[in-house]
Design a protein around this motif. Structure first.
Motif, PDB file in Angstrom:
ATOM      1  N   PHE A 240       0.839  -1.113   0.007  1.00  0.00           N
ATOM      2  CA  PHE A 240       0.108  -0.201  -0.172  1.00  0.00           C
ATOM      3  C   PHE A 240       0.802   1.232   0.089  1.00  0.00           C
ATOM      4  O   PHE A 240       1.991   1.350   0.649  1.00  0.00           O
ATOM      5  N   VAL A 241       0.388   2.157  -0.950  1.00  0.00           N
ATOM      6  CA  VAL A 241       1.255   3.548  -0.824  1.00  0.00           C
ATOM      7  C   VAL A 241       0.118   4.623  -0.762  1.00  0.00           C
ATOM      8  O   VAL A 241      -0.976   4.487  -1.216  1.00  0.00           O
ATOM      9  N   ALA A 242       0.288   5.689  -0.347  1.00  0.00           N
ATOM     10  CA  ALA A 242      -0.631   6.735  -0.182  1.00  0.00           C
ATOM     11  C   ALA A 242      -0.545   7.907  -1.142  1.00  0.00           C
ATOM     12  O   ALA A 242       0.776   8.351  -1.637  1.00  0.00           O
ATOM     13  N   SER A 243      -1.294   8.041  -2.074  1.00  0.00           N
ATOM     14  CA  SER A 243      -1.487   9.022  -3.006  1.00  0.00           C
ATOM     15  C   SER A 243      -1.146  10.509  -2.728  1.00  0.00           C
ATOM     16  O   SER A 243      -1.296  10.835  -1.614  1.00  0.00           O
ATOM     17  N   HIS A 244      -0.235  11.137  -3.365  1.00  0.00           N
ATOM     18  CA  HIS A 244      -0.091  12.649  -3.100  1.00  0.00           C
ATOM     19  C   HIS A 244      -1.108  13.574  -3.768  1.00  0.00           C
ATOM     20  O   HIS A 244      -0.938  14.954  -3.340  1.00  0.00           O
ATOM     21  N   PHE A 245      -1.903  12.922  -4.557  1.00  0.00           N
ATOM     22  CA  PHE A 245      -3.136  13.884  -5.286  1.00  0.00           C
ATOM     23  C   PHE A 245      -4.370  14.304  -4.518  1.00  0.00           C
ATOM     24  O   PHE A 245      -5.107  15.253  -4.942  1.00  0.00           O
ATOM     25  N   GLY A 246      -4.345  13.776  -3.295  1.00  0.00           N
ATOM     26  CA  GLY A 246      -5.517  14.017  -2.467  1.00  0.00           C
ATOM     27  C   GLY A 246      -6.921  13.927  -3.265  1.00  0.00           C
ATOM     28  O   GLY A 246      -6.859  12.836  -3.808  1.00  0.00           O
ATOM     29  N   PHE A 247      -7.760  14.750  -2.911  1.00  0.00           N
ATOM     30  CA  PHE A 247      -9.100  14.583  -3.674  1.00  0.00           C
ATOM     31  C   PHE A 247      -9.232  15.192  -4.898  1.00  0.00           C
ATOM     32  O   PHE A 247     -10.423  15.398  -5.390  1.00  0.00           O
ATOM     33  N   THR A 248      -8.118  15.846  -5.499  1.00  0.00           N
ATOM     34  CA  THR A 248      -8.079  16.256  -6.971  1.00  0.00           C
ATOM     35  C   THR A 248      -7.703  15.133  -7.856  1.00  0.00           C
ATOM     36  O   THR A 248      -7.427  15.420  -9.199  1.00  0.00           O
ATOM     37  N   ALA A 249      -7.457  13.913  -7.583  1.00  0.00           N
ATOM     38  CA  ALA A 249      -6.895  12.650  -8.544  1.00  0.00           C
ATOM     39  C   ALA A 249      -7.506  12.540  -9.513  1.00  0.00           C
ATOM     40  O   ALA A 249      -7.285  12.443 -10.555  1.00  0.00           O
ATOM     41  N   ALA A 250      -9.018  12.267  -9.571  1.00  0.00           N
ATOM     42  CA  ALA A 250      -9.758  12.091 -10.400  1.00  0.00           C
ATOM     43  C   ALA A 250      -9.823  13.460 -11.418  1.00  0.00           C
ATOM     44  O   ALA A 250      -9.924  12.926 -12.664  1.00  0.00           O
ATOM     45  N   ALA A 251      -9.788  14.447 -11.131  1.00  0.00           N
ATOM     46  CA  ALA A 251     -10.026  15.529 -11.664  1.00  0.00           C
ATOM     47  C   ALA A 251      -8.800  15.876 -12.726  1.00  0.00           C
ATOM     48  O   ALA A 251      -8.779  16.153 -13.967  1.00  0.00           O
ATOM     49  N   ARG A 252      -7.582  15.350 -12.099  1.00  0.00           N
ATOM     50  CA  ARG A 252      -6.280  15.591 -12.709  1.00  0.00           C
ATOM     51  C   ARG A 252      -6.249  14.341 -13.800  1.00  0.00           C
ATOM     52  O   ARG A 252      -5.765  14.733 -14.838  1.00  0.00           O
ATOM     53  N   GLY A 253      -6.642  13.112 -13.301  1.00  0.00           N
ATOM     54  CA  GLY A 253      -6.973  12.040 -14.596  1.00  0.00           C
ATOM     55  C   GLY A 253      -7.822  12.397 -15.794  1.00  0.00           C
ATOM     56  O   GLY A 253      -7.450  12.219 -16.976  1.00  0.00           O
ATOM     57  N   GLY A 254      -8.783  13.274 -15.494  1.00  0.00           N
ATOM     58  CA  GLY A 254      -9.879  13.644 -16.435  1.00  0.00           C
ATOM     59  C   GLY A 254      -9.095  14.367 -17.405  1.00  0.00           C
ATOM     60  O   GLY A 254      -9.463  14.475 -18.445  1.00  0.00           O
ATOM     61  N   ALA A 255      -8.531  15.601 -16.743  1.00  0.00           N
ATOM     62  CA  ALA A 255      -7.646  16.501 -17.989  1.00  0.00           C
ATOM     63  C   ALA A 255      -6.604  15.588 -18.602  1.00  0.00           C
ATOM     64  O   ALA A 255      -6.392  15.899 -19.789  1.00  0.00           O
ATOM     65  N   GLY A 256      -5.826  14.670 -17.993  1.00  0.00           N
ATOM     66  CA  GLY A 256      -5.046  13.996 -18.831  1.00  0.00           C
ATOM     67  C   GLY A 256      -5.868  13.221 -19.857  1.00  0.00           C
ATOM     68  O   GLY A 256      -5.017  12.970 -21.015  1.00  0.00           O
ATOM     69  N   VAL A 257      -6.797  12.395 -19.607  1.00  0.00           N
ATOM     70  CA  VAL A 257      -7.446  11.697 -20.820  1.00  0.00           C
ATOM     71  C   VAL A 257      -7.676  12.570 -21.924  1.00  0.00           C
ATOM     72  O   VAL A 257      -7.483  12.013 -23.198  1.00  0.00           O
ATOM     73  N   VAL A 258      -8.097  13.937 -21.850  1.00  0.00           N
ATOM     74  CA  VAL A 258      -8.403  14.789 -23.088  1.00  0.00           C
ATOM     75  C   VAL A 258      -6.972  14.805 -23.895  1.00  0.00           C
ATOM     76  O   VAL A 258      -6.964  14.703 -24.952  1.00  0.00           O
ATOM     77  N   LEU A 259      -5.974  15.265 -23.014  1.00  0.00           N
ATOM     78  CA  LEU A 259      -4.604  15.276 -23.654  1.00  0.00           C
ATOM     79  C   LEU A 259      -4.013  14.079 -24.117  1.00  0.00           C
ATOM     80  O   LEU A 259      -3.461  14.205 -25.522  1.00  0.00           O
ATOM     81  N   ASP A 260      -4.406  12.963 -23.611  1.00  0.00           N
ATOM     82  CA  ASP A 260      -4.018  11.802 -24.270  1.00  0.00           C
ATOM     83  C   ASP A 260      -4.619  11.504 -25.527  1.00  0.00           C
ATOM     84  O   ASP A 260      -3.955  10.816 -26.430  1.00  0.00           O
ATOM     85  N   ARG A 261      -6.089  11.931 -25.658  1.00  0.00           N
ATOM     86  CA  ARG A 261      -6.745  11.460 -26.818  1.00  0.00           C
ATOM     87  C   ARG A 261      -6.093  12.370 -27.915  1.00  0.00           C
ATOM     88  O   ARG A 261      -5.951  12.023 -29.173  1.00  0.00           O
ATOM     89  N   MET A 262      -6.021  13.600 -27.576  1.00  0.00           N
ATOM     90  CA  MET A 262      -5.199  14.579 -28.671  1.00  0.00           C
ATOM     91  C   MET A 262      -3.817  14.142 -28.927  1.00  0.00           C
ATOM     92  O   MET A 262      -3.747  14.263 -30.466  1.00  0.00           O
TER      93      MET A 262
END
Length: 423
Positions: free
Chosen positions: A383-405
């Protein structure tokens, strides 16, 4: 025949040439993304494309404002130095997560620079779906405008939802903790923002797992599980470097694993789900009076507010809060062992409130996992602790758009043109 044109036949040449052009644009962007600014000659040498082809590709990517020229790059060898080509900060994307008790926003440009990051308390259970969608639309509108004000043209938006999401249609099939059923989120947002903005919808844990795999504490780990650690507990599973979606796209609902047939009733209507043992609501219940409902609970539903209350009680030696975390840790290990036996991940990333109390949760969870996994090698999972806190999903969402592009630069409208000055 040149290497970048090999395999093109005359019968379907126009179509094949367009497909090859798209592939080569993507190949160029992926190389620059992975290796940083490089000269056109260096890109050609590394990708196997001809220099004239690379020059044409870079010109098109520049027109689309996806790359720009940097200062002179010197290779250390004799000859004329070339200008470097780097990803452009002129375009970007927004990710938004709507959860039971907060809204999170992450905006980034193509270089990966964080432009916007915020989280606000929000009670999604008060009111109906229409009110939530109106509020979501308003947050999206303001976030896109802020990104634009900061000099970044948004090309897309992804919304993360805690529940079953048909990502292909942008429909939330079921979000028990929100009370949503068959909600066409993408279509509703498209009415406001039109066809020029790509809009996606996905499960929050899936998006968070992608963010962790790309740039979090488990970056580059190709077999991992991410646990959300919110009122509900979801999981994103990455195996062999790819997100596991399942036949209908609904994999990862691990919070509804049956772990206690005689346990409490879950928000999904079933009894004994793992979520009822380790979710934030359970921690607050176990921690005792005052943890779940502080004096300003109605005006401040932000989960961080309630987490701080528990943390203060632990610091003061409150035995109920200390015991609550120990029990949560034990059940984390119990459910984590199920995940290890099923998926054999190398890492289980704890997000949300789990990460806030990782120092107390991980020892108990790790001990429970070690005692319940079948294969001895599976015990190497940690087990490891995320450093992204409660914004991890939002961060991943922005990344999905850029990955598609990155994968298909021609699939997005040309960004508004303006002079492409070197940096």
């Amino acid at each position: 025949m040149s290497r970048d044109r090999a395999g093109v036949g005359s019968a379907a040449e126009p179509t094949d040439q367009l497909a090859m052009r798209r592939a080569n644009l993507s190949r160029t962007l992926r190389y620059i993304r992975a290796n940083g600014p490089r000269s056109r000659a260096a890109i050609a040498a590394a990708t196997g494309l001809h220099k004239t082809t690379v020059s044409s590709l870079v010109d098109e990517l520049s027109t689309r404002r996806l790359v720009r020229e940097t200062d002179l790059e010197y290779s250390g060898s004799a000859g004329r130095p070339g200008r470097g080509v780097s990803l452009s900060p002129d375009v970007g994307a927004i990710g938004i997560e709507i959860n039971v008790d907060y809204l999170a926003v992450h905006g980034t440009d193509l270089t990966g620079r964080t432009v916007i990051q915020k989280r606000v308390g929000y009670d999604a259970t008060r009111g109906d779906v229409e009110r939530c969608l109106a509020d979501l639309t308003d947050v999206a509108r303001r976030s896109l405008a802020e990104l634009t004000r900061r000099g970044v043209t948004p090309i897309g938006l992804t919304v993360g939802i805690p529940g079953l999401v048909d990502a292909a249609r942008g429909v939330v099939v079921l979000a028990p903790n929100l009370g949503w059923h068959d909600v066409p989120v993408a279509a509703r947002l498209a009415r406001t923002f039109g066809p020029k903005l790509w809009i996606g919808v996905d499960n929050d844990a899936n998006l968070a797992a992608l963010a962790e795999h790309a740039g979090g504490v488990a970056a580059g780990t190709d077999d991992l599980v991410y646990l959300t650690g919110e009122v509900g507990v979801g999981g994103g599973v990455i195996l062999g470097g790819r997100l596991l979606r399942g036949a209908d796209g609904f994999s990862g609902e691990i919070g509804h694993l049956l772990v206690d047939p005689g346990g409490d009733r879950c928000g999904c209507g079933r009894v004994g789900c793992w979520e009822t043992k380790v979710g934030l609501a359970e921690l607050l219940r176990r921690a005792g009076p005052g943890a779940a409902d502080g004096p300003d609970r109605d005006s401040m539903p932000d989960p961080h507010h309630r987490i701080r209350q528990v943390a203060r009680r632990i610091a003061a030696g409150d035995q109920a809060a200390v015991t609550a975390l120990a029990e949560i840790g034990r059940w984390l290990g119990h459910g984590g062992a199920v995940l290890v036996n099923l998926f054999n991940p190398r890492v289980i990333v704890l997000g949300g409130y789990f990460a806030e109390f990782a120092d107390r949760l991980i020892p108990a969870a790790q001990a429970g996992l070690a005692g319940l996994t079948v294969a001895s090698t599976a015990r190497r999972c940690h087990f490891v602790a995320s450093h992204f806190g409660f914004t991890a999903a939002a961060r991943g969402g922005a990344g999905v758009v850029l990955d598609r592009m990155i994968e298909d630069p021609t699939g997005f409208p040309l960004a508004e043109s303006r002079p492409l000055a070197a940096v």
